[in-house]
Design a protein around this motif. Structure first.
Motif, mmCIF file in Angstrom:
data_model
loop_
_atom_site.group_PDB
_atom_site.id
_atom_site.type_symbol
_atom_site.label_atom_id
_atom_site.label_comp_id
_atom_site.label_asym_id
_atom_site.label_seq_id
_atom_site.Cartn_x
_atom_site.Cartn_y
_atom_site.Cartn_z
ATOM 1 N N PRO A 41 0.846 -1.204 0.000
ATOM 2 C CA PRO A 41 0.000 0.000 0.000
ATOM 3 C C PRO A 41 0.880 1.252 0.000
ATOM 4 O O PRO A 41 1.975 1.265 0.560
ATOM 5 N N ASP A 42 0.388 2.291 -0.663
ATOM 6 C CA ASP A 42 1.111 3.556 -0.592
ATOM 7 C C ASP A 42 0.378 4.494 0.353
ATOM 8 O O ASP A 42 -0.677 4.164 0.905
ATOM 9 N N ALA A 43 0.940 5.663 0.563
ATOM 10 C CA ALA A 43 0.367 6.601 1.534
ATOM 11 C C ALA A 43 -1.036 7.017 1.140
ATOM 12 O O ALA A 43 -1.902 7.235 1.987
ATOM 13 N N MET A 44 -1.309 7.134 -0.153
ATOM 14 C CA MET A 44 -2.625 7.587 -0.598
ATOM 15 C C MET A 44 -3.690 6.527 -0.404
ATOM 16 O O MET A 44 -4.869 6.838 -0.304
ATOM 17 N N SER A 45 -3.286 5.259 -0.312
ATOM 18 C CA SER A 45 -4.293 4.207 -0.181
ATOM 19 C C SER A 45 -5.006 4.266 1.146
ATOM 20 O O SER A 45 -6.071 3.694 1.317
ATOM 21 N N ALA A 46 -4.408 4.971 2.133
ATOM 22 C CA ALA A 46 -5.049 5.090 3.444
ATOM 23 C C ALA A 46 -6.017 6.254 3.497
ATOM 24 O O ALA A 46 -6.702 6.463 4.483
ATOM 25 N N THR A 47 -6.085 7.041 2.420
ATOM 26 C CA THR A 47 -6.946 8.209 2.389
ATOM 27 C C THR A 47 -8.199 7.916 1.583
ATOM 28 O O THR A 47 -8.128 7.496 0.429
ATOM 29 N N LEU A 48 -9.361 8.122 2.162
ATOM 30 C CA LEU A 48 -10.618 7.886 1.476
ATOM 31 C C LEU A 48 -10.986 9.113 0.653
ATOM 32 O O LEU A 48 -11.130 10.209 1.194
ATOM 33 N N ILE A 49 -11.035 8.975 -0.642
ATOM 34 C CA ILE A 49 -11.382 10.075 -1.532
ATOM 35 C C ILE A 49 -12.828 9.888 -1.973
ATOM 36 O O ILE A 49 -13.217 8.844 -2.486
ATOM 37 N N TRP A 50 -13.643 10.888 -1.765
ATOM 38 C CA TRP A 50 -15.063 10.786 -2.064
ATOM 39 C C TRP A 50 -15.487 11.938 -2.975
ATOM 40 O O TRP A 50 -15.129 13.071 -2.735
ATOM 41 N N PRO A 51 -16.242 11.660 -4.077
ATOM 42 C CA PRO A 51 -16.656 10.323 -4.507
ATOM 43 C C PRO A 51 -15.502 9.562 -5.148
ATOM 44 O O PRO A 51 -14.564 10.159 -5.643
ATOM 45 N N GLY A 52 -15.597 8.266 -5.131
ATOM 46 C CA GLY A 52 -14.539 7.447 -5.689
ATOM 47 C C GLY A 52 -14.888 5.983 -5.576
ATOM 48 O O GLY A 52 -15.970 5.616 -5.101
ATOM 49 N N PRO A 53 -13.983 5.114 -5.972
ATOM 50 C CA PRO A 53 -14.241 3.674 -5.897
ATOM 51 C C PRO A 53 -14.304 3.199 -4.462
ATOM 52 O O PRO A 53 -13.905 3.888 -3.540
ATOM 53 N N GLU A 54 -14.813 1.992 -4.275
ATOM 54 C CA GLU A 54 -14.857 1.394 -2.944
ATOM 55 C C GLU A 54 -13.437 1.240 -2.399
ATOM 56 O O GLU A 54 -12.521 0.859 -3.124
ATOM 57 N N PRO A 55 -13.221 1.563 -1.120
ATOM 58 C CA PRO A 55 -11.880 1.415 -0.567
ATOM 59 C C PRO A 55 -11.435 -0.045 -0.583
ATOM 60 O O PRO A 55 -12.236 -0.960 -0.411
ATOM 61 N N VAL A 56 -10.151 -0.253 -0.806
ATOM 62 C CA VAL A 56 -9.590 -1.600 -0.879
ATOM 63 C C VAL A 56 -9.096 -2.000 0.510
ATOM 64 O O VAL A 56 -8.431 -1.231 1.189
ATOM 65 N N ALA A 57 -9.450 -3.205 0.924
ATOM 66 C CA ALA A 57 -9.019 -3.687 2.235
ATOM 67 C C ALA A 57 -7.499 -3.797 2.265
ATOM 68 O O ALA A 57 -6.872 -4.207 1.280
ATOM 69 N N PRO A 58 -6.871 -3.429 3.367
ATOM 70 C CA PRO A 58 -5.408 -3.534 3.444
ATOM 71 C C PRO A 58 -4.975 -4.990 3.355
ATOM 72 O O PRO A 58 -5.647 -5.881 3.875
ATOM 73 N N PRO A 59 -3.852 -5.256 2.709
ATOM 74 C CA PRO A 59 -3.429 -6.652 2.502
ATOM 75 C C PRO A 59 -2.796 -7.257 3.738
ATOM 76 O O PRO A 59 -2.202 -6.573 4.571
ATOM 77 N N ARG A 60 -2.909 -8.573 3.806
ATOM 78 C CA ARG A 60 -2.220 -9.311 4.866
ATOM 79 C C ARG A 60 -0.790 -9.629 4.448
ATOM 80 O O ARG A 60 0.129 -9.550 5.275
ATOM 81 N N PHE A 61 -0.597 -9.962 3.188
ATOM 82 C CA PHE A 61 0.738 -10.279 2.661
ATOM 83 C C PHE A 61 1.022 -9.402 1.449
ATOM 84 O O PHE A 61 0.130 -9.169 0.621
ATOM 85 N N VAL A 62 2.268 -8.936 1.339
ATOM 86 C CA VAL A 62 2.661 -8.119 0.188
ATOM 87 C C VAL A 62 3.740 -8.843 -0.604
ATOM 88 O O VAL A 62 4.489 -9.678 -0.081
#
Length: 373
Positions: A15-36
């Motif tokens: 995940p990058d820093a922007m993935s933790a930010t909810l942008i609205w309107p936008g796509p459904e947020p992606v669940a954080p991964p368990r393994f990278v």
């Protein structure tokens, strides 16, 4: 997403820093991964060194020892990053609730504990003797999560409190604030020293002019007089052998309060286990002032008298104390942690028994006097 025969789950990009930010309107947020993904260089390194990556992934102790024995992992950034990702994935094997996130750097963890993987890699190599403390942290992690969930549940619901406030609001005496100067003779503007920015690192360990809090101490006399005038409360005033002034307030209903005043602070004890210092911190970084200390004393004491104190103990297996302070104007704060370590086991058991008889831990308001003399 790709898969791996090393870790028991799908692999995702970091995940990058922007993935933790909810942008609205936008796509459904992606669940954080368990393994990278991105750990392949480390897996190849392990094989060349005669180790089985899958075995290392399944045994964090063995992985720790392997990394500690190979400080050359830090020599190349690419290899170090691969080792960091492998380490983080191995933590997620041990603690299945752990997920990856990117704050200022990649981390893997939960809401209670999060491990920066770059620091972990370097820590293993530089301080291999920390293996056992790290293992103990991992063992206690699931219970920490459960305790945190139980603690969070205590603050989930809104509560209607029957506040009892005095007919005449408290009026703070005028504080006489002297000027304080630095080593160069410039006036220090406490309360706005950092102009909304971050204080320098050394400010956290530096205390200048602790006497700046002394003007707030005069508030206590006036506050106690106000409470004694309007509430049905007995007040015992005395001084101890050090000269500290002490007020013990015993209301006919509600939580008792003891205030201990020194030249530069007030120690507030209330209810069964509540303990609080004003100022809560005297360091230059926190930049407290006499006015902010007076605010803290007034808000805490008046809220308790009005019926805004909650104490819940014990919480979870760690036997935490949960406290809440609510004010009649809708403000409030909550906290949690271990109770005062100076209290004996019997005293804690007595407190638990007392608090267990209160409705959800809420102390009633003090009773107003039927008539003021």
């Amino acid at each position: 997403m790709s898969t791996s025969n090393i870790f028991p789950g799908a692999l995702a990009p970091m995940p990058d820093a922007m993935s933790a930010t909810l942008i609205w309107p936008g796509p459904e947020p992606v669940a954080p991964p368990r393994f990278v993904e991105g750990f392949e260089l480390f897996a190849a390194f392990a094989r060349e060194a005669g180790a089985d990556p899958a075995a290392l992934a399944a045994d964090l102790g063995a992985l720790w020892d392997f990394v500690a024995a190979h400080p050359e992992l830090l020599a190349a950034p690419e290899t170090a990053e691969a080792a960091e990702r492998f380490l983080g994935n191995a933590i997620a094997v041990v603690h299945p609730a752990a997920r990856w996130r990117f704050t200022s750097e990649p981390e893997v963890g939960t809401s209670t504990i999060s491990v920066p993987v770059a620091g972990l890699l370097r820590g293993i190599i530089e301080h291999p003797e920390q293996r056992e403390p790290f293992r103990e942290m991992l063992v206690s992690w699931p219970q920490a999560d459960r305790d945190a969930e139980e603690h969070a549940a205590l603050t989930h619901d809104e509560v209607d409190i029957d506040f009892v406030v005095t007919p005449v609001p408290f009026t703070r005496p005028v504080l006489s604030i002297p000027e304080f100067v630095d080593e160069s003779g410039h006036v220090i503007h406490y309360g706005s020293r950092w102009a909304g920015g971050s204080p320098p690192e050394d400010a956290y360990s530096r205390v200048t002019h602790p006497e700046r809090f002394a003007p707030a101490m005069g508030v206590v006399d006036a506050l106690v007089d106000h409470l004694e005038t309007w509430y049905d409360v007995d007040v015992d005033r005395r001084s101890d052998e050090s000269g500290a002034r002490i007020w013990h307030l015993r209301p006919t209903t509600g939580a008792q309060i003891t205030l201990t005043e020194t030249a530069e602070s007030v120690f507030i004890q209330a209810g069964a286990l509540t303990r609080e210092y004003a100022p809560s911190c005297t360091c230059d970084a926190c930049d407290e002032t006499a006015e902010s200390v007076a605010d803290q004393i007034e808000e805490t004491v008046l809220a308790i008298a009005a019926g805004g104190l909650r104490e819940v103990y014990p919480v979870g297996q760690r036997r935490w104390l949960h406290t809440e302070r609510r004010t009649p104007d809708g403000g409030g704060r909550s906290g949690g942690g271990q109770p005062d370590p100076s209290l004996s086991a019997d005293e804690l058991d007595d407190a638990a028994d007392l608090l267990g008889r209160l409705p959800d831990g809420w102390w009633p308001a003090w009773t107003l006097r039927s008539a003021q003399s």
